[in-house]
Design an enzyme around this catalytic site. Structure first.
Site, PDB file in Angstrom:
ATOM      1  N   ASP A 285     -50.394 -47.439   3.487  1.00 32.27           N
ATOM      2  CA  ASP A 285     -49.233 -47.503   2.600  1.00 32.27           C
ATOM      3  C   ASP A 285     -48.129 -48.244   3.437  1.00 32.27           C
ATOM      4  O   ASP A 285     -48.434 -48.691   4.504  1.00 32.27           O
ATOM      5  CB  ASP A 285     -48.774 -46.038   2.347  1.00 32.27           C
ATOM      6  CG  ASP A 285     -47.905 -46.168   0.877  1.00 32.27           C
ATOM      7  OD1 ASP A 285     -47.463 -47.180   0.369  1.00 32.27           O
ATOM      8  OD2 ASP A 285     -47.595 -45.026   0.240  1.00 32.27           O
TER       9      ASP A 285
HETATM   10  C1  BGC Z   1     -45.663 -45.949  -2.202  1.00 34.32           C
HETATM   11  C2  BGC Z   1     -47.252 -46.596  -2.926  1.00 34.32           C
HETATM   12  C3  BGC Z   1     -47.130 -47.933  -3.134  1.00 34.32           C
HETATM   13  C4  BGC Z   1     -46.494 -48.685  -2.187  1.00 34.32           C
HETATM   14  C5  BGC Z   1     -46.420 -50.358  -2.576  1.00 34.32           C
HETATM   15  C6  BGC Z   1     -45.252 -47.136  -1.189  1.00 34.32           C
HETATM   16  O1  BGC Z   1     -43.739 -46.871  -1.058  1.00 34.32           O
HETATM   17  O2  BGC Z   1     -45.962 -45.017  -1.422  1.00 34.32           O
HETATM   18  O3  BGC Z   1     -47.355 -45.831  -3.562  1.00 34.32           O
HETATM   19  O4  BGC Z   1     -48.544 -48.277  -3.925  1.00 34.32           O
HETATM   20  O5  BGC Z   1     -45.107 -48.529  -1.744  1.00 34.32           O
HETATM   21  O6  BGC Z   1     -45.582 -50.726  -3.373  1.00 34.32           O
END
Ligand code: BGC
Length: 761
Positions: A285
Site C-alpha cells: 500500500d
Molecule cells: C489506500 C489504498 C489505495 C492507495 C492508492 C492508500 O492510502 O490505503 O486503498 O489503493 O492509497 O491510492
C-alpha cells in the site's frame, strides 16, 4: 499521426526482443520474459519494482518531469494516479521509446465503485446481494477506466469489517466472509474478464490482510487475532480473490501477528503463495515499506529487504526498493533470485495484459467520448443504486409516497450533488452527479409540489464540517444560528403534506482516515429531526451514511427510514425511484447496526459463550450482557424491508439424518402478501451445535435473490453439501465434524425458520 508513429516504432523495437504477437500460454510467456530479463541490469530489474505516484505530470511537459527522467533510466515499473489517454500515452511513449529496453508501464488507479459513472459505495453495493449486478458494475467501471488509459485498478477491497467506527467500512462488503467472498469473485470477474479485450483491466485484492480489524476502529491501527478467527472469518475473501484469478494483491498497512503485513513472510509467502497458490504480484500500500520504520522494524534499507524477503514485489510510492535493494544485494542481505522473482511477476502481469504486444492497448483516443458516462452506464448505475438502498422502517406504509401534493425536502444533504458519489470516487465529475432535490424535481416535479430548506448544517462545529467536506465535497455552510435555520425549515414544513429529511453523514465522514468514536447522526441534525417530528406531519428520513450508524432514537421516533448510503452519480434519480415506488426497495444489510458504539464490535455470527443471555431476555446477572442496553442490534445483519410483505413457510428438509457426501435440500415457500411486485433475498444459515472448537451461533451459507409478483408465491431450495459444513479447526485443517446442525432460512439473520439435522461421517 502521433498514435501511428508511436505504435510503429514500438512494434519495431519489440521485434528486436521477439515480441509475442498473438502468442499466449505460459511457456511462450516464460521464454519471452526470460529472454528480456537476460538483457536487464540489476538496476533495471529493481526499477520494475518501483511504482511512483504520477505527481504533477502534465500533458506536454511530461518529458521534463522527475518521473520522466526515472522512466527513461528504467527506474519505474508503473505509475499510479494518472488518468486520460493523452497523458498516459505520452508517459507510455517515454517508457517504450526512451528507456533502454522499451518495457511498457502499468497505470494503476483507485477505481473503487465506478470510474466516472459512479455506483454506490461498496458497502451499499454489497447490500444488493445481487452478484450479477455487482459484476456488471465492475465491468462498466473497467470499461470506462480503460477508455481513459487505466489498465489496473486497486480494487476489490475485500477486508471484513465488524467495527463501524472504522471509516473504511464504507469500502468493504460488510461483516461476513461468505457474502464477502462471493462479492470479491464477482468484482474480479467484472474487472478482468480474460484480459483479452482492451476493456479488461487487472484487479488488485486489498488490503491483505485483516485491515478491517484495526483495534478500536482507528484507521491503520494494530490488529491482533487468533489464527482460528483469521482463517474462518477474515481470510476467506482474500482466498476467494486468488481463486477468481486476481492479477495482483495489495499488502495492508497493519501488522498481523506482530509483524507488519508488508514484511510478513508467513502472510505473503506461506499463506498467499504456498497454501493458496497465488501466481500474480503483490504491491505494497502507499508507502507501506517506509511505514515499517515507524512500526519499529528498522531503517529504510532493513525494511525494504524485509519486504522483499516477505514476498512483496512492487513498492508503491516510497521508493525503498529503488533506493536500497542494490546496496542490500551487494551486502548479501537480499539475493538476486529474490529480485528476479519479483521482476518476473511484474513483467508477467504486463505480458498478460497484452502490453508487450501493444503498449498502447489502453490508449485508444476515441473510446472515452463514447464509453464514459454513457446513458446506458448511468441507467445501470441508477438501477443498481436503487437496489442498494435499505428500507429500515416503514410504519403505517408511509412509503411509497404519492405522486401528488406537497413535499418538504429538508436537510443538509438534500441539495448537494458533491456528496452523492461517496468516498473514493477519484474520477467522478461531481458537477454531473444528481442531488436529491434535482432528482425529485426532474422526475416528479410536474406532479408534486417540492419545497426545500436546508434545516441544519451537517455539524455544529465548523472545524469538523471542514474535515467532513474534504476533496471538493462542498457542504455549503450556513452561518446563521442553528435555531434560525431550523425555524425556516419548520415554516417550509408547515406547508407540506409530508416531510422528507435528508440527513446523516457526508461522503468524507467515512472512507480512509475517517474513523469516528461517535457513530450517531450529528447532534445538530438530530435536533432538526426532533423538531420536524414535532410538527406531527409524516416524516421520512433519508439516511446518508458510509457506515452502520447508531440510530435507536430515530428508529423509535421516525416512522419511515430509507438508508441510501452514498448511491453514486445517479443517486438523486434512484432515491426518487424508490421514494415513489417506481422501484421497490430490496437491499439487505451486510453489517449489523448497533444500538450504541459501546456494543461494538457487534456481528451476527458471534459465539455463544459459556454464559449466553437467555433468548428474549435483556439482562440477567452473571450472564454475558450489559446493564444498560440489551445485546440486540437495532437492525440485524441481512435485514431490510420492502414495499412487499414476504411470508415464509416452515422449513422443509429432504432428510433429517444424512451420511457422508449426501446432499441435503432445505426449502421454504415465500409468499408476497402485498400489492407490490418485489424482490427478496432469501438467506440460509447453519449452526454447528457441537464442535472441536466453539462454533458461531449462525453462519451464512447461501442466499438467493428472487423476484415474486404481488400475491404470488415461490419455492426456494438450497442444496447443502458437507463442503458447506467445513471450518478451520484448532490445527487449521479445513474439515467438517459429524453431529447435529441447525438449518435456518429467512429474510434476515434474526427472523428465521429452523430445522434440525444429524449428519454422520
Ligand atoms: C489506500 C489504498 C489505495 C492507495 C492508492 C492508500 O492510502 O490505503 O486503498 O489503493 O492509497 O491510492
Amino acid at each position: 499521426m502521433k498514435l501511428l508513429t508511436g505504435f510503429l516504432l514500438v512494434t519495431s523495437l519489440f521485434c528486436s526482443c521477439s515480441a509475442p504477437v498473438q502468442q499466449k500460454g505460459d511457456e511462450k510467456m516464460d521464454a519471452f520474459i526470460s529472454g528480456l530479463m537476460k538483457k536487464m541490469t540489476v538496476e533495471e530489474k529493481i526499477g520494475q519494482l518501483n511504482l511512483p505516484g504520477a505527481g504533477d505530470v502534465v500533458t506536454g511537459q511530461a518529458a521534463n518531469s522527475d518521473i520522466a527522467k526515472k522512466i527513461e533510466k528504467g527506474q519505474v515499473g508503473g505509475l499510479l494516479n494518472l488518468k486520460s489517454v493523452a497523458k498516459i500515452r505520452e508517459i507510455q511513449q517515454l517508457a517504450v521509446e526512451k528507456s533502454r529496453l522499451h518495457i511498457p508501464l502499468l497505470f494503476g488507479l483507485d477505481v473503487i465503485h465506478g470510474y466516472e459513472t459512479i455506483f454506490p459505495i461498496p458497502l451499499g453495493l454489497s447490500c444488493t446481494w445481487d452478484l450479477k449486478a455487482i459484476e456488471r458494475s465492475a465491468r462498466i467501471a473497467a470499461t470506462e477506466a480503460s477508455a481513459d488509459g487505466i489498465c489496473w485498478t486497486f480494487s476489490p477491497m475485500v477486508d471484513i469489517a465488524r467495527d463501524p467506527r472504522w471509516g473504511r467500512i464504507a469500502e468493504t462488503s460488510g461483516e461476513d466472509a461468505f457474502l464477502g467472498s462471493a462479492i470479491a469473485k464477482a468484482m474480479i470477474r467484472g474487472y478482468q474478464g480474460d484480459f483479452s479485450k482492451n476493456s479488461n483491466i487487472m484487479a488488485c485484492v486489498k488490503h491483505y490482510a485483516l485491515y478491517g480489524a484495526a483495534e478500536a476502529g482507528r484507521d491503520y491501527n494494530t490488529v491482533d487475532m487468533s489464527k482460528v478467527r483469521m482463517y474462518n472469518d477474515y481470510l476467506p475473501p482474500y482466498h476467494a480473490g486468488v481463486e477468481a484469478g486476481a492479477g495482483s494483491f495489495m499488502a495492508s498497512f497493519n501488522e498481523v501477528d506482530g509483524i507488519p503485513a508488508t514484511g510478513n513472510k508467513w502472510l505473503m509467502t506461506d499463506v498467499l503463495r504456498n497454501q493458496w497458490g497465488f501466481k500474480g504480484f503483490v504491491v505494497t500500500d502507499y508507502t507501506g515499506i517506509n511505514e515499517m520504520i515507524a512500526h519499529g522494524m528498522g531503517d529504510l534499507q532493513t525494511v525494504s529487504a524485509l519486504a522483499l524477503h516477505a514476498g512483496i514485489d512492487m513498492d508503491m510510492v516510497g521508493e525503498g526498493f529503488l533506493l536500497t535493494l542494490k546496496k542490500s544485494l551487494d551486502e548479501g542481505k537480499v539475493t538476486i533470485a529474490q529480485i528476479d522473482n519479483a521482476c518476473r511477476l511484474i513483467l508477467e502481469a504486463k505480458y498478460k495484459l497484452g502490453l508487450f504486444e501493444n503498449p498502447y492497448k489502453y490508449c485508444d483516443e476515441k473510446r472515452a467520448a463514447t464509453e464514459i458516462f454513457t446513458a446506458s452506464n448511468r441507467s445501470e448505475a441508477r438501477a443498481i443504486a436503487a437496489q442498494s438502498f435499505v428500507l429500515l422502517k416503514n410504519e403505517g406504509n408511509i412509503l411509497p409516497l404519492k405522486k401528488s401534493g406537497t413535499i418538504a425536502l429538508i436537510g443538509p444533504l438534500a441539495d448537494n450533488k458533491e456528496n452523492m458519489p461517496g468516498t473514493w470516487s477519484v474520477a467522478a465529475d461531481f458537477s454531473k452527479a444528481t442531488s436529491v432535490l434535482a432528482g425529485l424535481k426532474e422526475l416528479v416535479g410536474d406532479k408534486v409540489n417540492i419545497l426545500y430548506a436546508k434545516g441544519s448544517n451537517l455539524d455544529a462545529d465548523p472545524a469538523f464540517e471542514a474535515r467532513a467536506g474534504m476533496f471538493g465535497k462542498s457542504l455549503g455552510r450556513d452561518n446563521r444560528p442553528a435555531a434560525d435555520i431550523i425555524r425556516e425549515a419548520l415554516q417550509v414544513a408547515s406547508k407540506a403534506d409530508v416531510i422528507v429529511a435528508a440527513v446523516g453523514e457526508s461522503a468524507e465522514m467515512s472512507g480512509e482516515s475517517s474513523s469516528r468514536t461517535n457513530i450517531s447522526i450529528p447532534q445538530v441534525q438530530k435536533d432538526l429531526i426532533r423538531a420536524l417530528l414535532k410538527t406531527g406531519k409524516p416524516v421520512v428520513m433519508l439516511l446518508f451514511t458510509g457506515r452502520p450508524l447508531a440510530i435507536p432514537e430515530e428508529n423509535d421516533q421516525v416512522p419511515a427510514i430509507l438508508n441510501v448510503w452514498f448511491g453514486g452519480s445517479e443517486a438523486g434519480y434512484a432515491i426518487t425511484d424508490v421514494l415513489f415506488g417506481d422501484v421497490n426497495p430490496s437491499g439487505k444489510l451486510s453489517t449489523t447496526w448497533p444500538q450504541n458504539v459501546g456494543q461494538v464490535p457487534l456481528f451476527y455470527n458471534h459465539k455463544n459463550t459459556g454464559r449466553p443471555l437467555g433468548e428474549g431476555k435483556w439482562f440477567e446477572k452473571f450472564r454475558s450482557d450489559y446493564l444498560d442496553v440489551s445485546n440486540d442490534p437495532v437492525y440485524p445483519f441481512g435485514y431490510g424491508l420492502s414495499y412487499s410483505d414476504f411470508h415464509y413457510s416452515d422449513i422443509r428438509l429432504s432428510d433429517t439424518v444424512l451420511k457422508g457426501n449426501q446432499v441435503l435440500t432445505a426449502s421454504v415457500t415465500v409468499k408476497n402478501n402485498s400489492k407490490y411486485d418485489g424482490a427478496e433475498v432469501v438467506q440460509l444459515y447453519i449452526h454447528d451445535l457441537v464442535g472441536s472448537i466453539t462454533r458461531p451461533v449462525k453462519e451464512l451459507k447461501g442466499f438467493q435473490k428472487i423476484f415474486i409478483k404481488a400475491g404470488e408465491l415461490k419455492e426456494v431450495s438450497f442444496e447443502i453439501k458437507p463442503e458447506e459444513l467445513k471450518f478451520y479447526n484448532a490445527s487449521l485443517q479445513y474439515d467438517w465434524e459429524p453431529g447435529q446442525f441447525e438449518i435456518m432460512i429467512g429474510g434476515n439473520s434474526r427472523d428465521l425458520k429452523k430445522g434440525l439435522i444429524n449428519w454422520m461421517k
